[in-house]
Design an enzyme around this catalytic site. Structure first.
Site, PDB file in Angstrom:
ATOM      1  N   ASP A   2      51.993  47.925  88.292  1.00 44.76           N
ATOM      2  CA  ASP A   2      53.408  47.604  88.459  1.00 44.76           C
ATOM      3  C   ASP A   2      54.189  47.918  87.179  1.00 44.76           C
ATOM      4  O   ASP A   2      53.672  47.745  86.075  1.00 44.76           O
ATOM      5  CB  ASP A   2      53.523  46.104  88.789  1.00 44.76           C
ATOM      6  CG  ASP A   2      54.810  45.787  89.521  1.00 44.76           C
ATOM      7  OD1 ASP A   2      55.571  46.732  89.809  1.00 44.76           O
ATOM      8  OD2 ASP A   2      55.049  44.602  89.785  1.00 44.76           O
ATOM      9  N   GLY A   5      58.936  51.733  87.673  1.00 46.94           N
ATOM     10  CA  GLY A   5      60.377  51.864  87.853  1.00 46.94           C
ATOM     11  C   GLY A   5      61.135  51.326  86.643  1.00 46.94           C
ATOM     12  O   GLY A   5      62.071  51.964  86.143  1.00 46.94           O
ATOM     13  N   ARG A  15      63.201  56.932  88.882  1.00 56.02           N
ATOM     14  CA  ARG A  15      61.964  56.165  89.129  1.00 56.02           C
ATOM     15  C   ARG A  15      60.739  57.073  89.193  1.00 56.02           C
ATOM     16  O   ARG A  15      59.650  56.702  88.759  1.00 56.02           O
ATOM     17  CB  ARG A  15      62.101  55.384  90.443  1.00 56.02           C
ATOM     18  CG  ARG A  15      63.132  54.267  90.389  1.00 56.02           C
ATOM     19  CD  ARG A  15      63.211  53.539  91.730  1.00 56.02           C
ATOM     20  NE  ARG A  15      61.934  52.949  92.085  1.00 56.02           N
ATOM     21  CZ  ARG A  15      61.476  51.801  91.585  1.00 56.02           C
ATOM     22  NH1 ARG A  15      62.198  51.116  90.741  1.00 56.02           N
ATOM     23  NH2 ARG A  15      60.304  51.335  91.956  1.00 56.02           N
ATOM     24  N   HIS A  19      56.639  56.934  87.835  1.00 55.49           N
ATOM     25  CA  HIS A  19      55.384  57.117  88.577  1.00 55.49           C
ATOM     26  C   HIS A  19      54.558  58.257  87.958  1.00 55.49           C
ATOM     27  O   HIS A  19      53.341  58.171  87.847  1.00 55.49           O
ATOM     28  CB  HIS A  19      55.672  57.425  90.051  1.00 55.49           C
ATOM     29  CG  HIS A  19      56.357  56.296  90.772  1.00 55.49           C
ATOM     30  ND1 HIS A  19      55.954  54.987  90.644  1.00 55.49           N
ATOM     31  CD2 HIS A  19      57.419  56.269  91.617  1.00 55.49           C
ATOM     32  CE1 HIS A  19      56.728  54.212  91.381  1.00 55.49           C
ATOM     33  NE2 HIS A  19      57.637  54.962  91.977  1.00 55.49           N
ATOM     34  N   SER A  47      51.204  50.375  98.761  1.00 58.23           N
ATOM     35  CA  SER A  47      50.888  49.285  99.693  1.00 58.23           C
ATOM     36  C   SER A  47      51.486  49.556 101.073  1.00 58.23           C
ATOM     37  O   SER A  47      52.387  50.396 101.219  1.00 58.23           O
ATOM     38  CB  SER A  47      51.435  47.963  99.150  1.00 58.23           C
ATOM     39  OG  SER A  47      52.839  47.940  99.283  1.00 58.23           O
ATOM     40  N   LEU A 113      30.819  55.744  88.252  1.00 60.75           N
ATOM     41  CA  LEU A 113      31.894  54.831  88.664  1.00 60.75           C
ATOM     42  C   LEU A 113      32.314  55.066  90.117  1.00 60.75           C
ATOM     43  O   LEU A 113      32.562  56.213  90.513  1.00 60.75           O
ATOM     44  CB  LEU A 113      33.108  55.062  87.743  1.00 60.75           C
ATOM     45  CG  LEU A 113      34.388  54.309  88.100  1.00 60.75           C
ATOM     46  CD1 LEU A 113      34.243  52.820  87.806  1.00 60.75           C
ATOM     47  CD2 LEU A 113      35.575  54.875  87.315  1.00 60.75           C
ATOM     48  N   ARG A 170      46.955  42.854  86.790  1.00 55.78           N
ATOM     49  CA  ARG A 170      48.288  43.236  87.278  1.00 55.78           C
ATOM     50  C   ARG A 170      49.205  43.409  86.088  1.00 55.78           C
ATOM     51  O   ARG A 170      49.385  42.482  85.290  1.00 55.78           O
ATOM     52  CB  ARG A 170      48.867  42.198  88.236  1.00 55.78           C
ATOM     53  CG  ARG A 170      50.239  42.652  88.740  1.00 55.78           C
ATOM     54  CD  ARG A 170      50.842  41.791  89.794  1.00 55.78           C
ATOM     55  NE  ARG A 170      52.089  42.414  90.240  1.00 55.78           N
ATOM     56  CZ  ARG A 170      52.615  42.289  91.432  1.00 55.78           C
ATOM     57  NH1 ARG A 170      52.015  41.571  92.338  1.00 55.78           N
ATOM     58  NH2 ARG A 170      53.764  42.878  91.735  1.00 55.78           N
ATOM     59  N   ARG A 176      51.481  37.733  90.959  1.00 57.20           N
ATOM     60  CA  ARG A 176      51.225  37.631  92.403  1.00 57.20           C
ATOM     61  C   ARG A 176      50.103  38.582  92.765  1.00 57.20           C
ATOM     62  O   ARG A 176      49.847  39.555  92.061  1.00 57.20           O
ATOM     63  CB  ARG A 176      52.464  38.115  93.195  1.00 57.20           C
ATOM     64  CG  ARG A 176      53.657  37.242  93.155  1.00 57.20           C
ATOM     65  CD  ARG A 176      54.669  37.716  94.229  1.00 57.20           C
ATOM     66  NE  ARG A 176      55.276  38.995  93.880  1.00 57.20           N
ATOM     67  CZ  ARG A 176      56.392  39.127  93.167  1.00 57.20           C
ATOM     68  NH1 ARG A 176      57.012  38.057  92.714  1.00 57.20           N
ATOM     69  NH2 ARG A 176      56.885  40.321  92.906  1.00 57.20           N
ATOM     70  N   ILE A 177      49.505  38.333  93.947  1.00 54.13           N
ATOM     71  CA  ILE A 177      48.463  39.250  94.433  1.00 54.13           C
ATOM     72  C   ILE A 177      49.085  40.332  95.315  1.00 54.13           C
ATOM     73  O   ILE A 177      48.538  41.430  95.446  1.00 54.13           O
ATOM     74  CB  ILE A 177      47.356  38.459  95.171  1.00 54.13           C
ATOM     75  CG1 ILE A 177      46.718  37.509  94.150  1.00 54.13           C
ATOM     76  CG2 ILE A 177      46.307  39.361  95.793  1.00 54.13           C
ATOM     77  CD1 ILE A 177      45.534  36.752  94.582  1.00 54.13           C
ATOM     78  N   SER A 178      50.247  40.040  95.897  1.00 56.21           N
ATOM     79  CA  SER A 178      51.003  41.026  96.681  1.00 56.21           C
ATOM     80  C   SER A 178      50.151  41.767  97.705  1.00 56.21           C
ATOM     81  O   SER A 178      50.201  43.010  97.771  1.00 56.21           O
ATOM     82  CB  SER A 178      51.711  42.020  95.755  1.00 56.21           C
ATOM     83  OG  SER A 178      52.674  41.357  94.983  1.00 56.21           O
TER      84      SER A 178
HETATM   85  C1  FPP Z   1      54.620  50.009  91.302  1.00 57.48           C
HETATM   86  O1  FPP Z   1      55.602  50.045  90.289  1.00 57.48           O
HETATM   87  C2  FPP Z   1      53.952  51.302  91.390  1.00 57.48           C
HETATM   88  C3  FPP Z   1      53.802  52.024  92.544  1.00 57.48           C
HETATM   89  C4  FPP Z   1      54.309  51.588  93.862  1.00 57.48           C
HETATM   90  C5  FPP Z   1      53.171  53.359  92.527  1.00 57.48           C
HETATM   91  C6  FPP Z   1      51.908  53.470  91.720  1.00 57.48           C
HETATM   92  C7  FPP Z   1      51.554  54.896  91.657  1.00 57.48           C
HETATM   93  C8  FPP Z   1      51.141  55.537  90.556  1.00 57.48           C
HETATM   94  C9  FPP Z   1      50.885  54.907  89.258  1.00 57.48           C
HETATM   95  C10 FPP Z   1      50.978  57.010  90.705  1.00 57.48           C
HETATM   96  C11 FPP Z   1      49.651  57.545  90.472  1.00 57.48           C
HETATM   97  C12 FPP Z   1      48.548  57.048  91.290  1.00 57.48           C
HETATM   98  C13 FPP Z   1      47.414  57.747  91.496  1.00 57.48           C
HETATM   99  C14 FPP Z   1      46.245  57.047  92.065  1.00 57.48           C
HETATM  100  C15 FPP Z   1      47.282  59.181  91.161  1.00 57.48           C
HETATM  101  P1  FPP Z   1      57.128  49.867  90.699  1.00 57.48           P
HETATM  102  O2  FPP Z   1      57.648  51.179  91.137  1.00 57.48           O
HETATM  103  O3  FPP Z   1      57.251  48.783  91.715  1.00 57.48           O
HETATM  104  O4  FPP Z   1      57.766  49.430  89.337  1.00 57.48           O
HETATM  105  P2  FPP Z   1      58.997  48.428  89.128  1.00 57.48           P
HETATM  106  O5  FPP Z   1      58.538  47.073  89.586  1.00 57.48           O
HETATM  107  O6  FPP Z   1      59.217  48.484  87.656  1.00 57.48           O
HETATM  108  O7  FPP Z   1      60.144  48.962  89.928  1.00 57.48           O
END
Ligand code: FPP
Length: 231
Positions: A2, A5, A15, A19, A47, A113, A170, A176-178
């Site tokens: 998390d 963004g 955003r 990522h 998710s 792994l 996390r 949270r576990i979300s």
């Molecule tokens: C949550 O942060 C993050 C995600 C929903 C996407 C996670 C994806 C990656 C890290 C991309 C790479 C993954 C792989 C396996 C190659 P958020 O967008 O909710 O952040 P915020 O809470 O700050 O808005």
């Protein structure tokens, strides 16, 4: 994972840049997990609820998964990593599903792994799917009602055969576990850090491992019983 963004917003970037930066942390985490002898690592990449995000963000994330598979699978394979995806893959585009299946097939025989990537995954969905499989097996007569226990249930979950999760990490400050691995986290130690995912690196991973090392795992026993068993 998390905080992508917020990391991007703090830098006046879109955003998607967060990522993209998050992929670097994925690489560092997989490397350090393998170096430290972690048996199984599961990353929550997308998710069941993330489908509610703006279409552009969803599409960018799916593109990032395809790109990461194209760029990383050979190296993961060279490093003896076994890659598996968990989640509702029928919801994904056929091109991504093909790449996922090819990556799983290529790395299936590896003994290092076990790296699980959760995409279109929800803990409740996983439990409901397992319940449906149990019901089907009972209806077919391949399983008796009396044979249903925690073990036969766990055998029908997405992570069947994998060890129970020991540690949940996390990032991003939320505690949270979300809807992550609801069944598998039953006895996990929970580690929450304010560090945003793109800034999570090997040192941060080691901090989480040190937190875990300081925990006494009692599984219902008393602390005295655990200490006596260790002598
Ligand atoms: C949550 O942060 C993050 C995600 C929903 C996407 C996670 C994806 C990656 C890290 C991309 C790479 C993954 C792989 C396996 C190659 P958020 O967008 O909710 O952040 P915020 O809470 O700050 O808005």
């Amino acid at each position: 994972m998390d905080g992508n963004g917020r990391w991007a917003r703090a830098r006046n970037k879109p955003r998607h840049a967060g990522h993209r930066a998050g992929v670097r942390s994925v690489r560092a985490t997989v490397e350090v997990a393998a170096e430290r002898g972690v048996e199984c690592l599961t990353l929550f990449a997308f998710s069941s609820e993330n489908w509610r995000r703006p279409e552009e963000e969803v599409s960018n994330l799916m593109g990032l998964f395809v790109e990461a598979l194209r760029r990383e699978v050979d190296e993961l394979h060279r490093n003896n990593v076994r890659l598996r995806f968990i989640g509702a893959r029928q919801q994904l585009k056929p091109g991504l599903v093909r790449k996922i299946s090819a990556a799983e097939a290529k790395t299936a025989g590896n003994s290092g792994l076990l790296l699980n990537v959760a995409v279109a995954y929800g803990g409740r969905w996983d439990i409901v799917e397992a319940a449906k499989r149990l019901a089907t097996d009972v209806a077919n007569g391949t399983l008796s009602l009396a044979a249903i226990d925690e073990s036969t249930f766990a055998d029908r979950l997405q992570l069947a055969g994998a060890p129970d999760a020991d540690l949940l990490i996390r990032t991003g400050g939320e505690e949270r576990i979300s809807n992550f691995l609801l069944w598998n986290l039953a006895y996990a130690e929970l580690y929450f850090t304010d560090v945003l995912w793109p800034e999570f690196d090997k040192d941060e991973f080691d901090k989480a491992l040190a937190f875990f090392a300081g925990k006494q795992r009692r599984y219902g026993h008393t602390g005295d019983q655990v200490e006596a068993a260790q002598c």
